[in-house]
Scaffold this motif. Structure first.
Motif, PDB file in Angstrom:
ATOM      1  N   LYS A 114      34.354  73.947  72.365  1.00  0.00           N
ATOM      2  CA  LYS A 114      34.062  73.190  73.591  1.00  0.00           C
ATOM      3  C   LYS A 114      33.900  71.718  73.238  1.00  0.00           C
ATOM      4  N   ILE A 115      34.581  70.860  74.005  1.00  0.00           N
ATOM      5  CA  ILE A 115      34.467  69.413  73.828  1.00  0.00           C
ATOM      6  C   ILE A 115      34.172  68.787  75.182  1.00  0.00           C
ATOM      7  N   ASP A 173      38.183  75.351  76.053  1.00  0.00           N
ATOM      8  CA  ASP A 173      39.124  76.106  75.217  1.00  0.00           C
ATOM      9  C   ASP A 173      39.990  75.201  74.338  1.00  0.00           C
ATOM     10  N   ALA A 174      39.363  74.198  73.721  1.00  0.00           N
ATOM     11  CA  ALA A 174      40.089  73.312  72.806  1.00  0.00           C
ATOM     12  C   ALA A 174      40.455  74.100  71.552  1.00  0.00           C
ATOM     13  N   ALA A 220      43.048  66.119  75.053  1.00  0.00           N
ATOM     14  CA  ALA A 220      42.731  65.202  76.154  1.00  0.00           C
ATOM     15  C   ALA A 220      43.898  65.063  77.124  1.00  0.00           C
ATOM     16  N   THR A 221      45.098  64.867  76.612  1.00  0.00           N
ATOM     17  CA  THR A 221      46.243  64.678  77.505  1.00  0.00           C
ATOM     18  C   THR A 221      46.596  65.969  78.232  1.00  0.00           C
ATOM     19  N   ALA A 222      46.455  67.098  77.575  1.00  0.00           N
ATOM     20  CA  ALA A 222      46.748  68.382  78.219  1.00  0.00           C
ATOM     21  C   ALA A 222      45.761  68.704  79.335  1.00  0.00           C
ATOM     22  N   ILE A 226      42.076  62.747  65.018  1.00  0.00           N
ATOM     23  CA  ILE A 226      40.988  63.716  64.835  1.00  0.00           C
ATOM     24  C   ILE A 226      41.524  65.117  65.080  1.00  0.00           C
ATOM     25  N   LYS A 227      41.576  65.899  64.017  1.00  0.00           N
ATOM     26  CA  LYS A 227      42.005  67.289  64.138  1.00  0.00           C
ATOM     27  C   LYS A 227      40.769  68.142  64.403  1.00  0.00           C
ATOM     28  N   ILE A 228      40.845  68.969  65.432  1.00  0.00           N
ATOM     29  CA  ILE A 228      39.704  69.783  65.841  1.00  0.00           C
ATOM     30  C   ILE A 228      39.419  70.877  64.817  1.00  0.00           C
TER      31      ILE A 228
END
Length: 110
Positions: free
Chosen positions: A5-6, A20-21, A31-33, A92-94
């Protein structure tokens, strides 16, 4: 865990939570999605434009980390809005450790 979750705080103060990141995606992709206002990503994630500038919540700064030299130089282009916790979300890779991360979209400076 393959999703985290972000929370994004947009420039206008609106809060959008992405539940659901996907781990392994970049924050810019997420963010763009999800239509996060202010994240343009004009260079497609090449760390060349600064249009995905965000501020990491200070409590999360150590988890997300600091920019590398290339990202740091790109952030210099947004000097008017740069802060100590500034990052480009394309870089930044999650990871699973970022579950609950909170970031604020920086105002456009370019």
């Amino acid at each position: 865990m393959s999703e985290v979750k972000i929370t994004f705080v947009e420039c206008n103060g609106a809060v959008k939570v992405v539940e659901d990141a996907k781990v392994g995606d970049t924050m810019m992709q997420i963010a763009t999605a999800n239509g996060i206002e202010g994240i343009l990503g004009e260079c497609g994630g090449g760390c060349a434009c600064g249009t995905c500038h965000i501020y990491i919540d200070p409590d999360w700064h150590s988890v997300v980390g600091t920019p590398d030299d290339v990202e740091d130089m790109t952030l210099d282009m947004v000097f008017e809005t740069r802060k100590p916790t500034s990052r480009l979300c394309c870089q930044i890779k999650i990871s699973e450790q970022m579950d609950g991360l909170r970031v604020t979209v920086a105002p456009e400076a370019l």
